[in-house]
Design a protein around this motif. Structure first.
Motif, PDB file in Angstrom:
ATOM      1  N   ALA A 156       3.712  -7.595   3.584  1.00  0.00           N
ATOM      2  CA  ALA A 156       4.370  -6.638   2.693  1.00  0.00           C
ATOM      3  C   ALA A 156       4.846  -5.411   3.466  1.00  0.00           C
ATOM      4  CB  ALA A 156       3.413  -6.216   1.583  1.00  0.00           C
ATOM      5  N   GLN A 157       4.030  -4.966   4.415  1.00  0.00           N
ATOM      6  CA  GLN A 157       4.396  -3.789   5.197  1.00  0.00           C
ATOM      7  C   GLN A 157       5.572  -4.068   6.125  1.00  0.00           C
ATOM      8  OE1 GLN A 157       1.590  -2.196   8.270  1.00  0.00           O
ATOM      9  NE2 GLN A 157       1.550  -0.422   6.906  1.00  0.00           N
ATOM     10  N   SER A 158       5.679  -5.314   6.602  1.00  0.00           N
ATOM     11  CA  SER A 158       6.745  -5.641   7.542  1.00  0.00           C
ATOM     12  C   SER A 158       8.118  -5.702   6.880  1.00  0.00           C
ATOM     13  CB  SER A 158       6.454  -6.982   8.222  1.00  0.00           C
ATOM     14  OG  SER A 158       6.565  -8.055   7.297  1.00  0.00           O
ATOM     15  N   ARG A 159       8.124  -5.883   5.571  1.00  0.00           N
ATOM     16  CA  ARG A 159       9.391  -5.929   4.828  1.00  0.00           C
ATOM     17  C   ARG A 159       9.293  -5.004   3.624  1.00  0.00           C
ATOM     18  NH1 ARG A 159      10.973 -12.400   4.761  1.00  0.00           N
ATOM     19  NH2 ARG A 159      11.227 -12.614   7.016  1.00  0.00           N
ATOM     20  N   PRO A 160       9.562  -3.732   3.820  1.00  0.00           N
ATOM     21  CA  PRO A 160       9.436  -2.762   2.734  1.00  0.00           C
ATOM     22  C   PRO A 160      10.192  -3.212   1.482  1.00  0.00           C
ATOM     23  CG  PRO A 160       9.814  -1.624   4.803  1.00  0.00           C
ATOM     24  CD  PRO A 160       9.990  -3.090   5.088  1.00  0.00           C
ATOM     25  N   GLY A 161       9.510  -3.101   0.353  1.00  0.00           N
ATOM     26  CA  GLY A 161      10.113  -3.474  -0.919  1.00  0.00           C
ATOM     27  C   GLY A 161       9.809  -4.894  -1.347  1.00  0.00           C
ATOM     28  N   SER A 162       9.358  -5.727  -0.406  1.00  0.00           N
ATOM     29  CA  SER A 162       9.080  -7.120  -0.757  1.00  0.00           C
ATOM     30  C   SER A 162       7.732  -7.219  -1.480  1.00  0.00           C
ATOM     31  CB  SER A 162       9.060  -8.001   0.485  1.00  0.00           C
ATOM     32  OG  SER A 162       7.975  -7.671   1.332  1.00  0.00           O
ATOM     33  N   ALA A 163       7.619  -8.227  -2.341  1.00  0.00           N
ATOM     34  CA  ALA A 163       6.387  -8.474  -3.087  1.00  0.00           C
ATOM     35  C   ALA A 163       5.720  -9.730  -2.528  1.00  0.00           C
ATOM     36  CB  ALA A 163       6.685  -8.639  -4.569  1.00  0.00           C
ATOM     37  N   VAL A 164       4.418  -9.625  -2.261  1.00  0.00           N
ATOM     38  CA  VAL A 164       3.667 -10.726  -1.673  1.00  0.00           C
ATOM     39  C   VAL A 164       2.551 -11.130  -2.629  1.00  0.00           C
ATOM     40  CG1 VAL A 164       2.312 -11.507   0.291  1.00  0.00           C
ATOM     41  CG2 VAL A 164       4.185  -9.887   0.644  1.00  0.00           C
ATOM     42  N   LEU A 165       2.486 -12.402  -2.914  1.00  0.00           N
ATOM     43  CA  LEU A 165       1.414 -12.970  -3.732  1.00  0.00           C
ATOM     44  C   LEU A 165       0.445 -13.708  -2.823  1.00  0.00           C
ATOM     45  CD1 LEU A 165       0.207 -13.968  -6.528  1.00  0.00           C
ATOM     46  CD2 LEU A 165       1.769 -15.930  -6.296  1.00  0.00           C
ATOM     47  N   VAL A 166      -0.842 -13.408  -2.954  1.00  0.00           N
ATOM     48  CA  VAL A 166      -1.851 -14.154  -2.206  1.00  0.00           C
ATOM     49  C   VAL A 166      -2.781 -14.823  -3.213  1.00  0.00           C
ATOM     50  CG1 VAL A 166      -3.269 -12.060  -1.924  1.00  0.00           C
ATOM     51  CG2 VAL A 166      -3.702 -14.059  -0.494  1.00  0.00           C
ATOM     52  N   VAL A 167      -3.024 -16.109  -3.012  1.00  0.00           N
ATOM     53  CA  VAL A 167      -3.905 -16.879  -3.898  1.00  0.00           C
ATOM     54  C   VAL A 167      -4.952 -17.579  -3.041  1.00  0.00           C
ATOM     55  CG1 VAL A 167      -4.072 -18.664  -5.663  1.00  0.00           C
ATOM     56  CG2 VAL A 167      -1.995 -17.262  -5.506  1.00  0.00           C
ATOM     57  N   ALA A 168      -6.221 -17.343  -3.361  1.00  0.00           N
ATOM     58  CA  ALA A 168      -7.327 -18.056  -2.720  1.00  0.00           C
ATOM     59  C   ALA A 168      -7.919 -19.000  -3.755  1.00  0.00           C
ATOM     60  CB  ALA A 168      -8.385 -17.079  -2.221  1.00  0.00           C
ATOM     61  N   LEU A 201       0.799  -7.700  -3.806  1.00  0.00           N
ATOM     62  CA  LEU A 201       0.911  -6.497  -2.983  1.00  0.00           C
ATOM     63  C   LEU A 201       2.370  -6.143  -2.761  1.00  0.00           C
ATOM     64  CD1 LEU A 201      -1.523  -8.491  -1.578  1.00  0.00           C
ATOM     65  CD2 LEU A 201      -2.026  -6.253  -0.571  1.00  0.00           C
ATOM     66  N   ARG A 202       2.622  -4.851  -2.573  1.00  0.00           N
ATOM     67  CA  ARG A 202       3.981  -4.387  -2.290  1.00  0.00           C
ATOM     68  C   ARG A 202       3.878  -3.072  -1.531  1.00  0.00           C
ATOM     69  NH1 ARG A 202       8.095  -4.212  -7.157  1.00  0.00           N
ATOM     70  NH2 ARG A 202       8.863  -6.167  -6.310  1.00  0.00           N
ATOM     71  N   SER A 203       4.805  -2.837  -0.628  1.00  0.00           N
ATOM     72  CA  SER A 203       4.810  -1.575   0.101  1.00  0.00           C
ATOM     73  C   SER A 203       5.150  -0.433  -0.854  1.00  0.00           C
ATOM     74  CB  SER A 203       5.822  -1.619   1.246  1.00  0.00           C
ATOM     75  OG  SER A 203       7.125  -1.874   0.760  1.00  0.00           O
ATOM     76  N   GLY A 204       4.531   0.735  -0.597  1.00  0.00           N
ATOM     77  CA  GLY A 204       4.731   1.888  -1.460  1.00  0.00           C
ATOM     78  C   GLY A 204       3.435   2.320  -2.109  1.00  0.00           C
ATOM     79  N   GLU A 205       3.499   3.420  -2.841  1.00  0.00           N
ATOM     80  CA  GLU A 205       2.321   3.964  -3.508  1.00  0.00           C
ATOM     81  C   GLU A 205       2.151   3.331  -4.890  1.00  0.00           C
ATOM     82  OE1 GLU A 205       0.230   5.855  -2.073  1.00  0.00           O
ATOM     83  OE2 GLU A 205       1.327   6.698  -0.368  1.00  0.00           O
ATOM     84  N   GLY A 206       0.950   3.543  -5.488  1.00  0.00           N
ATOM     85  CA  GLY A 206       0.695   3.067  -6.838  1.00  0.00           C
ATOM     86  C   GLY A 206      -0.231   1.880  -6.860  1.00  0.00           C
TER      87      GLY A 206
END
Length: 350
Positions: A156-168, A201-206
């Motif tokens: 997420a940090q490497s591509r600002p604005g992108s949304a990453v889903l992680v599923v375990a 997860l996504r880059s940015g605050e909140g």
């Protein structure tokens, strides 16, 4: 300066087959007692495990009949797809996002083999875009949920604005083996359970928390501590060394070194959120990290209600810890095959 990464949501899911520890012990006695002279002594682990209930991929009766790798892995694929969809759907809803808004999917699982991977098998039903990037991760065992969160935050940090889903998603119960008359197999039968957890997860605050840092430590000459053996019947657990004493002796220096690389110390952590591998492991972690006995209360509660689900379990704990904003910095940590400790530091606004 890199943008911060926020954890927008965290959701969990378990299969519908709920079993009490008492019923699990009775089933184990039915399967092992007549063939294994040492069973009655080892069966005490069902009482000392700290587990009251668990959820399994299949009804208890299913595990009491002979089966091979093919049948076990077919069950893995079917149930893992269902749990992935349920946990991911809840995480997306909490984050206020659609599946089509996810740019990368990190899927963590070590309890079965699926090629194409589970995320590909549910992609159409979930509604992922055709250009979504998939990153299946295998072999991390109990550390997988924490490491998956770490990988997702970096993506997420490497591509600002992108949304990453992680599923375990893990189906540890599929490793229950009637053919293995060993202490390790009895312990696994008393501890293991099934479940899934998902985060966005996504880059940015909140969001729920900000990911501050992450890291790993792998101890040399420790491949024998934990893992799987593989044969025609399926996966079989490897516990060649006792984990609680190892954790008590070695965890604190490893975590201190991981924190030190980010300019933090153990004293800077307000709450440790640990993978509850078993009652003795929890006690060992409290001793190792100089905590009063009983401090890891959420860990004990998750273990009692859900058992050891491997990778998702630490995220079940984190879900509870994050509901208490009075402790601004949480260090999520788990140990897994390698033998490896994985950590992620999360900060919540006070």
């Amino acid at each position: 300066m890199p943008q911060p990464v926020s954890l927008l949501s965290l959701a969990t899911a378990v299969p519908p087959n709920r079993v009490s520890q008492r019923d699990a012990a009775r089933a184990a006695q039915q399967g092992f007692a007549a063939r294994y002279d040492d069973f009655e002594r080892l069966a005490k682990v069902f009482e000392s495990s700290g587990i009251l209930t668990r959820n399994l991929a299949r009804p208890v009766e299913w595990y009491l009949r002979p089966m091979g790798w093919e049948e076990r892995n077919a069950a893995y694929t079917e149930v893992a797809m269902a749990l992935f969809t349920e946990a991911a759907g809840r995480a997306l809803e909490q984050a206020g996002l659609k599946a089509s808004e996810i740019d990368t999917v990190v899927t963590v699982s070590s309890t079965g083999v699926a090629t194409p991977s589970i995320d590909a098998r549910v992609a159409d039903a979930m509604g992922f875009r055709s250009d979504v990037e998939r990153a299946p991760v295998f072999g991390l065992g109990c550390a997988g949920g924490v490491t998956g969160l770490s990988l997702a935050s970096r993506l997420a940090q490497s591509r600002p604005g992108s949304a990453v889903l992680v599923v375990a998603v893990e189906l540890c119960s599929l490793s229950f083996r009637l053919d293995k008359l060993t202490k390790e197999n009895i312990v696994a039968t008393a501890l293991f359970a099934d479940g899934a957890a998902a985060c966005v997860l996504r880059s940015g605050e909140g969001g729920l928390a900000r990911v501050e840092m992450s890291g790993q430590h792998t101890w040399p000459d420790t491949l024998d501590i934990m893992g799987w053996s593989v044969d025609a019947t399926g996966l079989g657990v490897i516990f060649d060394r006792a984990i609680p004493p190892f954790a008590e002796a070695n965890v604190a220096p490893a975590i201190a070194a991981i924190l030190g690389r980010a300019g933090l110390t153990l004293a800077d952590v307000d709450r440790f959120a640990c993978h509850p591998g078993g009652a003795k492991v929890i006690t060992a972690l409290e001793r190792a990290l100089s905590m009063d006995q009983g401090t890891l209360d959420h860990e004990r509660d998750v273990l009692a209600e859900h058992g050891n689900m491997s990778a998702p379990t630490a995220l079940f704990v984190l879900d509870r810890v994050l509901r208490d904003p009075s402790r601004p910095r949480t260090l999520l940590t788990a140990m897994g095959p390698g033998f490896t400790a994985s950590c992620v530091s999360l900060a919540v606004a006070a």
